[in-house]
Motif scaffolding. Structure first.
Motif, PDB file in Angstrom:
ATOM      1  N   THR A 115      34.963  32.420  38.673  1.00  0.00           N
ATOM      2  CA  THR A 115      34.138  33.599  38.387  1.00  0.00           C
ATOM      3  C   THR A 115      33.441  33.368  37.049  1.00  0.00           C
ATOM      4  OG1 THR A 115      35.727  35.022  39.522  1.00  0.00           O
ATOM      5  CG2 THR A 115      34.116  36.092  38.090  1.00  0.00           C
ATOM      6  N   LEU A 116      32.129  33.694  37.036  1.00  0.00           N
ATOM      7  CA  LEU A 116      31.383  33.523  35.790  1.00  0.00           C
ATOM      8  C   LEU A 116      30.090  34.338  35.862  1.00  0.00           C
ATOM      9  CD1 LEU A 116      28.830  31.474  36.584  1.00  0.00           C
ATOM     10  CD2 LEU A 116      30.678  29.777  36.537  1.00  0.00           C
ATOM     11  N   TYR A 117      29.444  34.464  34.683  1.00  0.00           N
ATOM     12  CA  TYR A 117      28.125  35.087  34.619  1.00  0.00           C
ATOM     13  C   TYR A 117      27.097  33.973  34.459  1.00  0.00           C
ATOM     14  CZ  TYR A 117      30.028  39.794  34.268  1.00  0.00           C
ATOM     15  OH  TYR A 117      30.654  40.988  34.529  1.00  0.00           O
ATOM     16  N   TYR A 118      26.055  34.073  35.272  1.00  0.00           N
ATOM     17  CA  TYR A 118      25.041  33.031  35.299  1.00  0.00           C
ATOM     18  C   TYR A 118      23.729  33.609  34.766  1.00  0.00           C
ATOM     19  CZ  TYR A 118      21.644  29.700  37.162  1.00  0.00           C
ATOM     20  OH  TYR A 118      20.616  28.795  37.293  1.00  0.00           O
ATOM     21  N   PHE A 119      23.133  32.865  33.825  1.00  0.00           N
ATOM     22  CA  PHE A 119      21.869  33.292  33.216  1.00  0.00           C
ATOM     23  C   PHE A 119      20.776  32.378  33.775  1.00  0.00           C
ATOM     24  CE2 PHE A 119      25.361  34.134  30.317  1.00  0.00           C
ATOM     25  CZ  PHE A 119      25.220  35.497  30.098  1.00  0.00           C
ATOM     26  N   GLN A 120      19.961  32.971  34.606  1.00  0.00           N
ATOM     27  CA  GLN A 120      19.026  32.192  35.398  1.00  0.00           C
ATOM     28  C   GLN A 120      17.920  31.555  34.564  1.00  0.00           C
ATOM     29  OE1 GLN A 120      16.644  34.340  38.310  1.00  0.00           O
ATOM     30  NE2 GLN A 120      17.155  32.746  39.883  1.00  0.00           N
ATOM     31  N   ASN A 121      17.455  32.281  33.537  1.00  0.00           N
ATOM     32  CA  ASN A 121      16.303  31.777  32.775  1.00  0.00           C
ATOM     33  C   ASN A 121      16.610  30.444  32.106  1.00  0.00           C
ATOM     34  OD1 ASN A 121      14.773  33.938  33.547  1.00  0.00           O
ATOM     35  ND2 ASN A 121      15.128  35.134  31.676  1.00  0.00           N
ATOM     36  N   ASP A 122      17.768  30.326  31.501  1.00  0.00           N
ATOM     37  CA  ASP A 122      18.099  29.064  30.815  1.00  0.00           C
ATOM     38  C   ASP A 122      19.154  28.252  31.572  1.00  0.00           C
ATOM     39  OD1 ASP A 122      20.210  30.745  30.496  1.00  0.00           O
ATOM     40  OD2 ASP A 122      20.169  30.745  28.292  1.00  0.00           O
ATOM     41  N   HIS A 123      19.466  28.691  32.838  1.00  0.00           N
ATOM     42  CA  HIS A 123      20.421  27.988  33.706  1.00  0.00           C
ATOM     43  C   HIS A 123      21.752  27.731  33.001  1.00  0.00           C
ATOM     44  CE1 HIS A 123      17.251  27.343  36.662  1.00  0.00           C
ATOM     45  NE2 HIS A 123      16.464  26.885  35.667  1.00  0.00           N
ATOM     46  N   SER A 124      22.206  28.738  32.282  1.00  0.00           N
ATOM     47  CA  SER A 124      23.483  28.612  31.590  1.00  0.00           C
ATOM     48  C   SER A 124      24.469  29.608  32.187  1.00  0.00           C
ATOM     49  CB  SER A 124      23.306  28.870  30.080  1.00  0.00           C
ATOM     50  OG  SER A 124      22.827  30.203  29.893  1.00  0.00           O
ATOM     51  N   TYR A 125      25.712  29.507  31.768  1.00  0.00           N
ATOM     52  CA  TYR A 125      26.736  30.434  32.271  1.00  0.00           C
ATOM     53  C   TYR A 125      27.689  30.711  31.129  1.00  0.00           C
ATOM     54  CZ  TYR A 125      29.220  25.989  32.729  1.00  0.00           C
ATOM     55  OH  TYR A 125      29.764  24.770  32.463  1.00  0.00           O
ATOM     56  N   ASP A 126      28.489  31.800  31.324  1.00  0.00           N
ATOM     57  CA  ASP A 126      29.416  32.205  30.266  1.00  0.00           C
ATOM     58  C   ASP A 126      30.531  33.021  30.906  1.00  0.00           C
ATOM     59  OD1 ASP A 126      30.583  32.477  27.856  1.00  0.00           O
ATOM     60  OD2 ASP A 126      29.038  33.786  27.002  1.00  0.00           O
ATOM     61  N   LEU A 127      31.585  33.230  30.174  1.00  0.00           N
ATOM     62  CA  LEU A 127      32.745  34.029  30.578  1.00  0.00           C
ATOM     63  C   LEU A 127      33.395  33.475  31.858  1.00  0.00           C
ATOM     64  CD1 LEU A 127      31.298  37.615  29.920  1.00  0.00           C
ATOM     65  CD2 LEU A 127      32.824  36.289  28.445  1.00  0.00           C
ATOM     66  N   GLU A 128      33.377  32.159  32.053  1.00  0.00           N
ATOM     67  CA  GLU A 128      33.993  31.566  33.245  1.00  0.00           C
ATOM     68  C   GLU A 128      35.505  31.629  33.094  1.00  0.00           C
ATOM     69  OE1 GLU A 128      33.292  28.374  30.228  1.00  0.00           O
ATOM     70  OE2 GLU A 128      32.218  30.081  31.051  1.00  0.00           O
ATOM     71  N   PRO A 138      23.386  27.323  41.260  1.00  0.00           N
ATOM     72  CA  PRO A 138      23.390  28.206  42.438  1.00  0.00           C
ATOM     73  C   PRO A 138      22.182  27.996  43.341  1.00  0.00           C
ATOM     74  CG  PRO A 138      23.968  29.420  40.465  1.00  0.00           C
ATOM     75  CD  PRO A 138      23.515  28.072  40.007  1.00  0.00           C
ATOM     76  N   GLU A 139      21.057  27.582  42.748  1.00  0.00           N
ATOM     77  CA  GLU A 139      19.868  27.404  43.565  1.00  0.00           C
ATOM     78  C   GLU A 139      20.026  26.263  44.588  1.00  0.00           C
ATOM     79  OE1 GLU A 139      19.968  27.666  40.380  1.00  0.00           O
ATOM     80  OE2 GLU A 139      18.756  29.398  39.802  1.00  0.00           O
ATOM     81  N   GLN A 140      20.971  25.336  44.340  1.00  0.00           N
ATOM     82  CA  GLN A 140      21.172  24.199  45.244  1.00  0.00           C
ATOM     83  C   GLN A 140      22.205  24.475  46.330  1.00  0.00           C
ATOM     84  OE1 GLN A 140      19.217  21.535  44.946  1.00  0.00           O
ATOM     85  NE2 GLN A 140      18.233  22.509  43.180  1.00  0.00           N
ATOM     86  N   LEU A 141      22.834  25.615  46.251  1.00  0.00           N
ATOM     87  CA  LEU A 141      23.884  25.930  47.232  1.00  0.00           C
ATOM     88  C   LEU A 141      23.270  26.336  48.571  1.00  0.00           C
ATOM     89  CD1 LEU A 141      26.345  27.984  44.961  1.00  0.00           C
ATOM     90  CD2 LEU A 141      26.471  25.565  45.601  1.00  0.00           C
ATOM     91  N   PRO A 142      23.971  26.067  49.718  1.00  0.00           N
ATOM     92  CA  PRO A 142      23.463  26.441  51.055  1.00  0.00           C
ATOM     93  C   PRO A 142      23.560  27.952  51.251  1.00  0.00           C
ATOM     94  CG  PRO A 142      25.649  25.476  51.255  1.00  0.00           C
ATOM     95  CD  PRO A 142      25.258  25.315  49.817  1.00  0.00           C
ATOM     96  N   LEU A 143      22.412  28.568  51.410  1.00  0.00           N
ATOM     97  CA  LEU A 143      22.373  30.023  51.560  1.00  0.00           C
ATOM     98  C   LEU A 143      22.856  30.412  52.962  1.00  0.00           C
ATOM     99  CD1 LEU A 143      21.517  32.762  50.335  1.00  0.00           C
ATOM    100  CD2 LEU A 143      19.256  32.386  51.389  1.00  0.00           C
ATOM    101  N   LEU A 144      23.816  31.322  52.990  1.00  0.00           N
ATOM    102  CA  LEU A 144      24.361  31.793  54.263  1.00  0.00           C
ATOM    103  C   LEU A 144      23.723  33.109  54.678  1.00  0.00           C
ATOM    104  CD1 LEU A 144      26.417  31.456  56.569  1.00  0.00           C
ATOM    105  CD2 LEU A 144      28.088  32.658  55.149  1.00  0.00           C
ATOM    106  N   ALA A 145      23.648  34.055  53.772  1.00  0.00           N
ATOM    107  CA  ALA A 145      23.053  35.364  54.077  1.00  0.00           C
ATOM    108  C   ALA A 145      22.603  35.993  52.768  1.00  0.00           C
ATOM    109  CB  ALA A 145      24.047  36.265  54.795  1.00  0.00           C
ATOM    110  N   GLN A 146      21.660  36.918  52.924  1.00  0.00           N
ATOM    111  CA  GLN A 146      21.137  37.578  51.727  1.00  0.00           C
ATOM    112  C   GLN A 146      20.732  39.001  52.098  1.00  0.00           C
ATOM    113  OE1 GLN A 146      17.619  35.761  50.046  1.00  0.00           O
ATOM    114  NE2 GLN A 146      18.211  36.349  47.964  1.00  0.00           N
ATOM    115  N   TYR A 147      21.344  39.960  51.464  1.00  0.00           N
ATOM    116  CA  TYR A 147      21.006  41.370  51.701  1.00  0.00           C
ATOM    117  C   TYR A 147      21.610  42.193  50.567  1.00  0.00           C
ATOM    118  CZ  TYR A 147      25.749  41.133  53.624  1.00  0.00           C
ATOM    119  OH  TYR A 147      27.082  40.897  53.793  1.00  0.00           O
ATOM    120  N   SER A 148      20.983  43.348  50.317  1.00  0.00           N
ATOM    121  CA  SER A 148      21.418  44.310  49.280  1.00  0.00           C
ATOM    122  C   SER A 148      21.512  43.668  47.905  1.00  0.00           C
ATOM    123  CB  SER A 148      22.779  44.932  49.656  1.00  0.00           C
ATOM    124  OG  SER A 148      22.678  45.594  50.907  1.00  0.00           O
TER     125      SER A 148
END
Length: 575
Positions: A115-128, A138-148
């Motif tokens: 579990t972590l927080y992902y900051f998209q603008n600078d592609h960094s993460y924190d509090l893992e 995350p952009e390279q992961l296989p998307l399964l579903a997307q809603y809400s």
């Protein structure tokens, strides 16, 4: 086709046709049962996997919701990000509190992994809460579903630096007031996804494929056949099952729109059916061998009695009697052989009886011929006397000669030649006319004949000797003779008189000794002739009875079977 081949063919057909029919019915029944069993098991397993994954995704959604801005942790994250660098102590303290709360949340949710927080603008993460691989994106992961506002990925290899198992993950926007590039990233726990996929209870080897909402392959355990990022074939029309590329596939769609597909090789799918088919085939071969062996035994059991019958028939054709009695050890055939031997004995006895009867018939012919002294000359002479009597007005002599001529014409016919009852009655009437003229006393004669018997065939010269017997044995002036011919189940002829009667001894002598009778009877053919004639013509089917009482009279009963002889109206003996 020989009897042996027929027996084998009939036995095979009678044995194999029911077996084949039962086998086909069993095959289709078991095929249906096994197919339904496998398909039901696969569908049930897919449903369980789909429900487990839905539960996992729902849990990811629930945990991510706690970490979003609406939750307490999200608000504290907003405060942390809004703080300035001039308050380092406060920032460290807030960050420590956030990690504690994250640890508490992941601890209370054992199905949650990284579990972590992902900051998209600078592609960094924190509090893992665990180590993160350097390749995390995350952009390279296989998307399964997307809603809400939530994106679900996987299955994919975990981004946890300590775990290489396949996991499901979710990426949810935190929706902070001051920043819109902050996301919470959550993965499922260690081995959770793999254990769900491996929870197979169908007994067949299957592989799984995940499809996103558009039918695109997001995850494939058979990448060589079903490559990722391609559209899964066969689901364009919403099919839930099918076959392709040597595989059977079954699809289960989730409530969120993604699907999981179970793919099974056809060889594995049909393995149990093929095993059952091989067993049935082996059993059929054994059954066929047993049928052929039993057919051979059956032929042997039939062949031996047939050989016995053939031997008996040859002996019969050679006019020989079997000296020894061979047994087949089969009760039914032994019974038939015994019956055949008895029939053979009866045939020879019948031949002897026919030979004897034919000899008796010839004797009767000779006997009658001895008393036929130039019949043509006699009847021609009587005809001359008739015309002389007419010319001289001798009516009585004319009547006598006419009746005598008619009677002689009938009685001198060929012995044994059939006549009709009507002709026999007419000859009897002529005979009685002659007797009434001949004797000086009057007697009453009553003749009653059923109409339906007049045209029925009867041996010639049967009635006259019976009536003649009544005249020669004590009939007086007040005597009567009653002749009745009736049709019942036989032709019944009865003759009654009120003469002096006869003793039983005399009756037996009359029937069996022709010489005694011939001394009194002018024609020389009497009761003994009638008895021999009906014995020759009918055998035991005819019956002649004489009942007499001394001083009261005699009754003669003659019973003849129906339709034994054909009437012959040949008048060749006439002159």
């Amino acid at each position: 086709m020989t009897l042996k081949k027929r027996i084998i063919m009939i036995f095979l057909f009678s044995s194999l046709i029911p077996f084949i029919s039962i086998g086909l019915i069993s095959y289709y029944t078991i095929y249906s049962i096994l197919t339904n069993k496998i398909q039901s098991g696969i569908q049930s397993n897919l449903k369980q996997v789909e429900l487990s994954l839905e539960g996992t995704i729902s849990n990811l959604n629930h945990v991510s919701q706690q970490l979003a801005f609406e939750g307490s942790v999200g608000k504290k994250l907003d405060q942390l990000l809004s703080s300035t660098d001039s308050q380092p102590y406060e920032r460290v303290k807030m960050k420590s509190n956030l990690k504690d709360e994250l640890s508490l949340i992941t601890f209370t949710n054992p199905s949650i992994g990284l579990t972590l927080y992902y900051f998209q603008n600078d592609h960094s993460y924190d509090l893992e809460n665990s180590g993160v691989k350097n390749s995390f994106s995350p952009e390279q992961l296989p998307l399964l579903a997307q809603y809400s506002g939530i994106s679900y990925y996987g299955p994919h290899v975990s981004n946890n630096s300590f775990d290489n198992q396949y996991v499901l993950s979710a990426l949810r926007k935190v929706e902070l007031p001051n920043r819109d590039d902050v996301y919470v990233y959550i993965e499922t726990g260690f081995h959770l996804t793999q254990s769900i996929l491996n929870n197979d209870q169908t007994g067949v080897k299957n592989s799984h494929i995940f499809l996103d909402n558009d039918g695109r392959i997001a995850y494939s355990e058979l990448p060589d056949t079903y490559a990722m990022d391609t559209i899964f074939p066969g689901i364009e029309n919403g099919k839930s099952s099918g076959s392709q590329n040597g595989f059977y596939w079954f699809r289960q769609e989730s409530n969120q729109g993604w699907s999981i597909v179970s793919v099974i090789p056809k060889a594995d799918y049909n393995k149990e059916m093929n095993r059952w088919f091989v067993q049935i085939l082996l059993f059929s071969l054994v059954f066929l061998g047993m049928s052929l062996f039993l057919a051979w035994l059956l032929w042997k059991m039939v062949y031996r009695p047939l050989s016995g019958f053939n031997k008996e028939i040859k002996l019969m054709a050679q006019n020989r009697i079997q000296s020894g009695i061979a047994k087949t050890r089969i009760p039914e055939f032994d019974y038939l052989l015994d019956q055949f031997r008895q029939m053979k004995v009866q045939i020879w006895e019948l031949f002897a009886e026919v030979e004897q009867k034919e000899k008796r018939r010839v004797d009767l012919e000779v006997e009658k011929l001895l008393y036929q002294i130039n019949p043509h000359f006699l009847m021609n002479t009587l005809d001359t006397v008739h015309w002389l009597a007419v010319m001289n007005g001798q009516i009585e002599i004319d009547r006598l000669v006419t009746s005598l001529n008619k009677l002689l014409h009938y009685n001198l016919g060929k012995l044994g030649q059939a006549s009709t009852i009507q002709e026999e009655i007419e000859a009897l009437r002529q005979y009685l006319i002659l007797q009434q003229i001949r004797y000086d006393f009057q007697f009453d004669v009553q003749i009653h004949v059923d109409e339906e018997v007049l045209k029925m065939p009867i041996p010639r010269f049967i009635l006259q000797p019976l009536v003649e017997n009544s005249l020669y044995h004590g009939l007086s002036d007040d005597g009567f003779i009653r002749v009745e011919v009736k049709l019942t189940q036989t032709i019944t002829i009865s003759i009654h008189d009120n003469g002096s009667g006869m003793s039983e001894e005399f009756i037996q002598n009359l029937l069996n000794n022709s010489e005694v009778e011939n001394r009194k009877v002018g024609m020389g053919i009497g009761m003994n002739y009638v008895k021999r004639m009906i014995d020759s013509q009918y055998g035991e089917r005819a019956k002649l009875e004489i009942n007499s009482v001394i001083g009261k009279g005699t009754s003669i009963l003659l019973s003849l079977p129906l339709s034994e002889v054909e009437p012959n109206h040949d008048k060749s003996n006439g002159c």
